[in-house]
Design a protein around this motif. Structure first.
Motif, PDB file in Angstrom:
ATOM      1  N   ASP A   1      -6.063   4.288 -10.037  1.00  0.00           N
ATOM      2  CA  ASP A   1      -6.783   5.567 -10.152  1.00  0.00           C
ATOM      3  C   ASP A   1      -6.834   6.308  -8.816  1.00  0.00           C
ATOM      4  N   GLU A   2      -6.680   5.623  -7.694  1.00  0.00           N
ATOM      5  CA  GLU A   2      -6.646   6.292  -6.385  1.00  0.00           C
ATOM      6  C   GLU A   2      -5.303   6.976  -6.152  1.00  0.00           C
ATOM      7  N   LEU A   3      -4.287   6.571  -6.891  1.00  0.00           N
ATOM      8  CA  LEU A   3      -2.940   7.082  -6.674  1.00  0.00           C
ATOM      9  C   LEU A   3      -2.509   8.108  -7.717  1.00  0.00           C
ATOM     10  N   VAL A   4      -3.423   8.516  -8.620  1.00  0.00           N
ATOM     11  CA  VAL A   4      -3.063   9.410  -9.727  1.00  0.00           C
ATOM     12  C   VAL A   4      -2.493  10.732  -9.228  1.00  0.00           C
ATOM     13  N   ASP A   5      -3.176  11.442  -8.405  1.00  0.00           N
ATOM     14  CA  ASP A   5      -2.730  12.758  -7.934  1.00  0.00           C
ATOM     15  C   ASP A   5      -2.144  12.691  -6.519  1.00  0.00           C
ATOM     16  N   ASP A   6      -1.760  11.530  -6.075  1.00  0.00           N
ATOM     17  CA  ASP A   6      -1.256  11.351  -4.717  1.00  0.00           C
ATOM     18  C   ASP A   6       0.191  11.795  -4.622  1.00  0.00           C
ATOM     19  N   PRO A   7       0.579  12.509  -3.552  1.00  0.00           N
ATOM     20  CA  PRO A   7       1.969  12.956  -3.418  1.00  0.00           C
ATOM     21  C   PRO A   7       2.953  11.794  -3.148  1.00  0.00           C
ATOM     22  N   SER A   8       2.463  10.688  -2.630  1.00  0.00           N
ATOM     23  CA  SER A   8       3.349   9.532  -2.378  1.00  0.00           C
ATOM     24  C   SER A   8       2.726   8.266  -2.969  1.00  0.00           C
ATOM     25  N   PRO A   9       2.831   8.078  -4.283  1.00  0.00           N
ATOM     26  CA  PRO A   9       2.199   6.925  -4.923  1.00  0.00           C
ATOM     27  C   PRO A   9       2.850   5.584  -4.555  1.00  0.00           C
ATOM     28  N   ASP A  10       4.079   5.628  -4.003  1.00  0.00           N
ATOM     29  CA  ASP A  10       4.722   4.372  -3.594  1.00  0.00           C
ATOM     30  C   ASP A  10       4.009   3.731  -2.402  1.00  0.00           C
ATOM     31  N   ALA A  11       3.389   4.551  -1.580  1.00  0.00           N
ATOM     32  CA  ALA A  11       2.670   4.032  -0.413  1.00  0.00           C
ATOM     33  C   ALA A  11       1.292   3.575  -0.884  1.00  0.00           C
ATOM     34  N   CYS A  12       1.264   2.409  -1.503  1.00  0.00           N
ATOM     35  CA  CYS A  12       0.036   1.933  -2.135  1.00  0.00           C
ATOM     36  C   CYS A  12      -0.660   0.817  -1.354  1.00  0.00           C
ATOM     37  N   VAL A  13      -0.167   0.488  -0.163  1.00  0.00           N
ATOM     38  CA  VAL A  13      -0.797  -0.531   0.677  1.00  0.00           C
ATOM     39  C   VAL A  13      -1.468   0.176   1.844  1.00  0.00           C
ATOM     40  N   GLU A  14      -2.756  -0.065   1.990  1.00  0.00           N
ATOM     41  CA  GLU A  14      -3.511   0.561   3.069  1.00  0.00           C
ATOM     42  C   GLU A  14      -3.725  -0.478   4.180  1.00  0.00           C
ATOM     43  N   VAL A  15      -3.253  -0.156   5.371  1.00  0.00           N
ATOM     44  CA  VAL A  15      -3.383  -1.034   6.533  1.00  0.00           C
ATOM     45  C   VAL A  15      -4.453  -0.434   7.441  1.00  0.00           C
ATOM     46  N   THR A  16      -5.456  -1.240   7.772  1.00  0.00           N
ATOM     47  CA  THR A  16      -6.546  -0.774   8.628  1.00  0.00           C
ATOM     48  C   THR A  16      -6.698  -1.728   9.807  1.00  0.00           C
ATOM     49  N   LEU A  17      -6.806  -1.174  10.990  1.00  0.00           N
ATOM     50  CA  LEU A  17      -7.041  -1.955  12.199  1.00  0.00           C
ATOM     51  C   LEU A  17      -8.520  -1.945  12.521  1.00  0.00           C
ATOM     52  N   SER A  18      -9.002  -3.058  13.050  1.00  0.00           N
ATOM     53  CA  SER A  18     -10.403  -3.117  13.486  1.00  0.00           C
ATOM     54  C   SER A  18     -10.558  -2.276  14.753  1.00  0.00           C
ATOM     55  N   PRO A  19     -11.782  -2.041  15.192  1.00  0.00           N
ATOM     56  CA  PRO A  19     -11.964  -1.228  16.394  1.00  0.00           C
ATOM     57  C   PRO A  19     -11.221  -1.839  17.581  1.00  0.00           C
TER      58      PRO A  19
END
Length: 139
Positions: A14-32
């Protein structure tokens, strides 16, 4: 040494429904990891999450493993070279000490002391033994 923490999140459909690049479905986050702003000592800077495709994540993992492997191998080669150099230096120093003549500043050059006692000799050069000194010859 501080190690940055990395978190991965697979985004929901549901987060990727209206997304222009639905293939990029992995979110990488760095800590502070950024330094704190000079004005506010309690502030913490967070990096923005980065979105990549699962294939890019796999490629990143493989390339980072290869790069780290090369770094480890180079560090091991450098350590082995250093150990060899240190061993040669130690062997050369030991041979020089065993074969060399005694230093004039530390030892007396006479073969016997004024009292008639003999000093140690290595065959060609007589020198006193470094221990207790009694009337010219060190015992």
């Amino acid at each position: 040494m501080l190690r940055p923490h990395i978190s991965l999140r697979l985004m929901r459909a549901d987060e990727l429904v209206d997304d222009p690049s639905p293939d990029a479905c992995v979110e990488v986050t760095l800590s502070p990891s950024a330094p704190r702003p000079a004005g506010d000592p309690d502030a913490v800077a967070f990096a923005e999450p980065l979105r990549i495709t699962p294939a890019d994540l796999l490629r990143l993992h493989m390339e980072s493993d290869l790069a780290l492997g090369e770094i480890r191998a180079e560090a091991q080669r450098a350590d082995i070279a250093w150990q060899r150099h240190l061993g040669r230096w130690y062997d050369e120093g030991r041979a020089a000490v065993e074969a060399g003549e005694p230093e004039v500043t530390l030892l007396l050059a006479s073969s016997s002391d004024p009292g008639g006692r003999e000093c140690k000799s290595n065959g060609s050069v007589s020198y006193p033994v470094v221990a207790q000194r009694e009337s010219g010859c060190i015992r």
